[in-house]
Design a protein around this motif. Structure first.
Motif, PDB file in Angstrom:
ATOM      1  N   GLU A 348       0.835  -1.194   0.000  1.00 44.04           N
ATOM      2  CA  GLU A 348       0.000   0.000   0.000  1.00 44.04           C
ATOM      3  C   GLU A 348       0.877   1.256   0.000  1.00 44.04           C
ATOM      4  OE1 GLU A 348      -3.667   2.196   2.427  1.00 44.04           O
ATOM      5  OE2 GLU A 348      -2.700   0.420   3.288  1.00 44.04           O
ATOM      6  N   VAL A 349       0.439   2.261  -0.728  1.00 40.01           N
ATOM      7  CA  VAL A 349       1.167   3.529  -0.806  1.00 40.01           C
ATOM      8  C   VAL A 349       0.790   4.403   0.392  1.00 40.01           C
ATOM      9  CG1 VAL A 349       1.571   5.618  -2.159  1.00 40.01           C
ATOM     10  CG2 VAL A 349       1.197   3.423  -3.323  1.00 40.01           C
ATOM     11  N   LEU A 350       1.811   4.879   1.120  1.00 43.21           N
ATOM     12  CA  LEU A 350       1.617   5.835   2.202  1.00 43.21           C
ATOM     13  C   LEU A 350       2.308   7.145   1.819  1.00 43.21           C
ATOM     14  CD1 LEU A 350       2.372   3.737   5.441  1.00 43.21           C
ATOM     15  CD2 LEU A 350       0.253   3.885   4.132  1.00 43.21           C
ATOM     16  N   ARG A 371      -5.076   8.624   8.612  1.00 43.61           N
ATOM     17  CA  ARG A 371      -3.904   9.378   9.048  1.00 43.61           C
ATOM     18  C   ARG A 371      -3.340   8.785  10.333  1.00 43.61           C
ATOM     19  NH1 ARG A 371      -3.204  14.698   6.962  1.00 43.61           N
ATOM     20  NH2 ARG A 371      -1.296  14.742   8.182  1.00 43.61           N
ATOM     21  N   SER A 372      -2.058   8.445  10.304  1.00 43.35           N
ATOM     22  CA  SER A 372      -1.415   7.910  11.494  1.00 43.35           C
ATOM     23  C   SER A 372      -1.026   9.049  12.425  1.00 43.35           C
ATOM     24  CB  SER A 372      -0.160   7.117  11.099  1.00 43.35           C
ATOM     25  OG  SER A 372       0.799   7.980  10.499  1.00 43.35           O
ATOM     26  N   ARG A 378      -2.702   6.904   4.602  1.00 50.26           N
ATOM     27  CA  ARG A 378      -2.972   5.666   3.858  1.00 50.26           C
ATOM     28  C   ARG A 378      -3.795   6.016   2.620  1.00 50.26           C
ATOM     29  NH1 ARG A 378      -5.204   0.654   7.104  1.00 50.26           N
ATOM     30  NH2 ARG A 378      -4.805  -0.147   5.008  1.00 50.26           N
ATOM     31  N   THR A 379      -3.329   5.599   1.458  1.00 50.49           N
ATOM     32  CA  THR A 379      -4.021   5.943   0.221  1.00 50.49           C
ATOM     33  C   THR A 379      -5.036   4.896  -0.217  1.00 50.49           C
ATOM     34  OG1 THR A 379      -2.404   4.858  -1.235  1.00 50.49           O
ATOM     35  CG2 THR A 379      -1.958   7.158  -0.568  1.00 50.49           C
ATOM     36  N   GLY A 380      -4.853   3.638   0.213  1.00 50.99           N
ATOM     37  CA  GLY A 380      -5.714   2.574  -0.284  1.00 50.99           C
ATOM     38  C   GLY A 380      -5.317   2.086  -1.664  1.00 50.99           C
ATOM     39  N   ASP A 381      -4.165   2.564  -2.180  1.00 54.22           N
ATOM     40  CA  ASP A 381      -3.684   2.155  -3.495  1.00 54.22           C
ATOM     41  C   ASP A 381      -2.502   1.208  -3.353  1.00 54.22           C
ATOM     42  OD1 ASP A 381      -5.460   3.638  -5.105  1.00 54.22           O
ATOM     43  OD2 ASP A 381      -4.301   5.455  -4.766  1.00 54.22           O
ATOM     44  N   ILE A 382      -2.427   0.254  -4.263  1.00 56.07           N
ATOM     45  CA  ILE A 382      -1.343  -0.726  -4.291  1.00 56.07           C
ATOM     46  C   ILE A 382      -0.323  -0.320  -5.351  1.00 56.07           C
ATOM     47  CG2 ILE A 382      -0.755  -3.119  -4.826  1.00 56.07           C
ATOM     48  CD1 ILE A 382      -2.156  -2.920  -2.219  1.00 56.07           C
ATOM     49  N   ALA A 383       0.949  -0.390  -4.991  1.00 59.86           N
ATOM     50  CA  ALA A 383       2.018  -0.061  -5.937  1.00 59.86           C
ATOM     51  C   ALA A 383       3.173  -1.036  -5.761  1.00 59.86           C
ATOM     52  CB  ALA A 383       2.505   1.371  -5.729  1.00 59.86           C
ATOM     53  N   VAL A 384       4.040  -1.035  -6.767  1.00 58.18           N
ATOM     54  CA  VAL A 384       5.282  -1.809  -6.730  1.00 58.18           C
ATOM     55  C   VAL A 384       6.422  -0.856  -7.063  1.00 58.18           C
ATOM     56  CG1 VAL A 384       6.627  -3.627  -7.827  1.00 58.18           C
ATOM     57  CG2 VAL A 384       4.212  -3.997  -7.347  1.00 58.18           C
TER      58      VAL A 384
END
Length: 499
Positions: A348-350, A371-372, A378-384
């Motif tokens: 997950e992308v932060l 928000r921590s 936390r974006t809820g998006d997956i990245a590599v």
């Protein structure tokens, strides 16, 4: 000048470059001096109608100079701007007005009927139409106003599309907007002679914060088009010698498919940026083949929106990537347990940085969920991320398909499908399966005059992606449901063809 917010920008521009053309719309032009004059007069109109610092002022209408005047007049008074999505129905708009507590609604003539309905609803709001607007402006003095506004105060509340549940109001401060503008100007070398075409709706964060406001900051010219049309886009680029434009992938696909594309005069264009959804590599190749600088990035309303950017010099070697973090933004890719994912490992992308939203308006629990305590979003998006730190956005967590224990990212499959010559648009969704739990289904819009069979498209994918990622079925449709920002709405798609 005590006003440190974006409401002071017309005044600051007018003292630096009063005779430069600020806005072009429908055959008319306004200089920065004229823009400032109208903003000050409008601010006085708002003040007489009871608008004070911290109040909310909403705008409903297509791209038009009055959108900008309302934004800046609101900021001049230290009030908060609420742009409304013109695609929403009356009950949805009523919810936003109620949730934001808007004191005043300014609307274009195209939305007079719905504005009247909103103004006389259960919780009425003061409504200002453009006919009254012009009359009131003419009767007000243009004497300077200088309300004190700190950069940490709220500038605007931009409501998310609300694809799940009610939309949330993303509260952005003046500082958020400034830091985002700095990020953009570091990544895109906008100049004082920039001519920016704005035909993506300004009620969305990308058009407003990635093109409109940075252009004004540099003293360039905005060419406003009320609605996107691919043929007119090519005409406007040639007529006004446009140097810079933004669009979502579906817009750039339409432009490249428009009559006249092959012979269009695009020689003035210095850069174009694409975002809002994963960008197919085949689309990037179409524009780079024309010798154009086609840039892409990644962001979200909550980051105002810039977070990642693929810069011009990296485009050829990292095609398809969303790039690396913007200058003032930090980015992590994390596993479910919060530890950093390694190169090639999805996570997950932060995000962290000064452009991140202040909060979700009046929603402390929803804010705390993303928000921590130390400020990461936390974006809820997956990245590599690759070995060089360049990120490729795979998909939304909620759109990921889990088939037989394997994760399938629809955007990866869609990118390959777009390479088929018969495919105009496509989306991959998960559908229930007794054996695998869930499998992929490709939903495809064919190009005009083109034909293809489901097996042909599935065979096309073979050998290009792993076998388990290949959808098990194909459905042809005439159109894909999209949000106002051009994103495919996979919820409605699942409801219509996902059974």
């Amino acid at each position: 000048m005590r006003n440190q917010g974006i409401g002071s920008w017309p005044a600051r521009r007018a003292r630096m470059s009063p005779k430069r053309t600020a806005v072009v719309h429908d055959g008319r032009e306004w200089t920065y001096a004229q823009l400032y004059d109208r903003v000050v007069r409008l601010a006085r109109v708002f003040a007489e109608r009871g608008v004070r610092s911290g109040d909310r002022v909403a705008y409903l209408g297509p791209n038009h100079p009055t959108f900008l005047e309302t934004l800046f007049a609101t900021g001049t008074l230290g009030a908060i701007f609420v742009p409304l999505n013109t695609r929403l129905a009356a009950p949805e708009l009523a919810y936003i007005l109620r949730d934001s507590g808007a004191r005043l609604l300014v609307h274009a003539p195209t939305h007079a009927e719905i504005a009247a309905e909103l103004g006389s609803g259960a919780e009425p709001v003061d409504v200002l139409d453009l006919e009254s607007y012009e009359r009131l402006l003419a009767a007000r003095p243009a004497d300077p106003l200088d309300e004190p506004v700190a950069d940490g105060e709220l500038s605007m509340i931009m409501y998310t599309s609300g694809t799940t549940g009610q939309p949330k109001g993303v509260a952005l401060s003046h500082a958020n907007i400034v830091w985002n503008s700095l990020n953009l100007l570091i990544d895109v070398d906008l100049a004082g002679d920039e001519v920016t075409l704005v035909n993506a709706p300004m009620f969305h964060v990308a058009a407003l914060n990635q093109t409109v406001l940075p252009t004004i900051l540099k003293g360039g010219t905005l060419v406003l088009d009320s609605a996107f049309d691919p043929v007119r886009t090519l005409e406007l680029i040639a007529r006004h010698r446009v140097t810079y434009l933004f669009g979502v992938p579906v817009m750039f696909q339409a432009i490249a498919s428009a009559p006249g594309w092959a012979d269009a005069d695009l020689s003035s264009v210095r850069s174009m940026i694409c975002g809002g959804a994963p960008v197919p590599e085949s689309l990037i190749a179409i524009y780079t083949a024309r010798g154009l600088t086609f840039l892409q990035g990644y962001g979200l309303t909550e980051s105002a929106p810039g977070a990642l950017f693929l810069r011009a010099q990296d485009g050829p070697s990292k095609i398809g990537s969303a790039g690396t973090p913007c200058f003032f933004t930090d980015v992590r890719v994390v596993r479910p347990d919060g530890t950093d994912a390694g190169p090639g490992e999805p996570g997950e992308v932060l995000l962290h940085g000064p452009s991140l939203m202040t909060c979700y308006w009046h929603k402390p629990e929803e804010t705390a969920a993303v928000r921590s305590g130390d400020g990461w979003l936390r974006t809820g998006d997956i990245a590599v991320a690759d070995e060089d730190g360049y990120l490729t956005i795979r998909d939304r967590i909620k759109d990921m398909i889990i088939s037989g224990g394997e994760n399938i990212y629809p955007a990866e499959v869609e990118d390959v499908l777009y390479r088929h010559p018969a495919v105009a648009e496509c989306a991959v969704i998960g559908v229930p399966d007794q054996r695998w739990g869930e499998v992929g289904r490709a939903v495809v819009v064919l190009r005009a005059g083109a034909g293809a069979e489901p097996d042909e498209l599935l065979d096309f994918l073979a050998g290009k992606i792993a076998k388990y990622k290949i959808p098990k079925s194909v459905v042809f449709v005439d159109t894909l449901p999209r949000s106002g920002s051009g994103k495919v709405l996979k919820g409605p798609l699942r409801a219509s063809v996902g059974r």
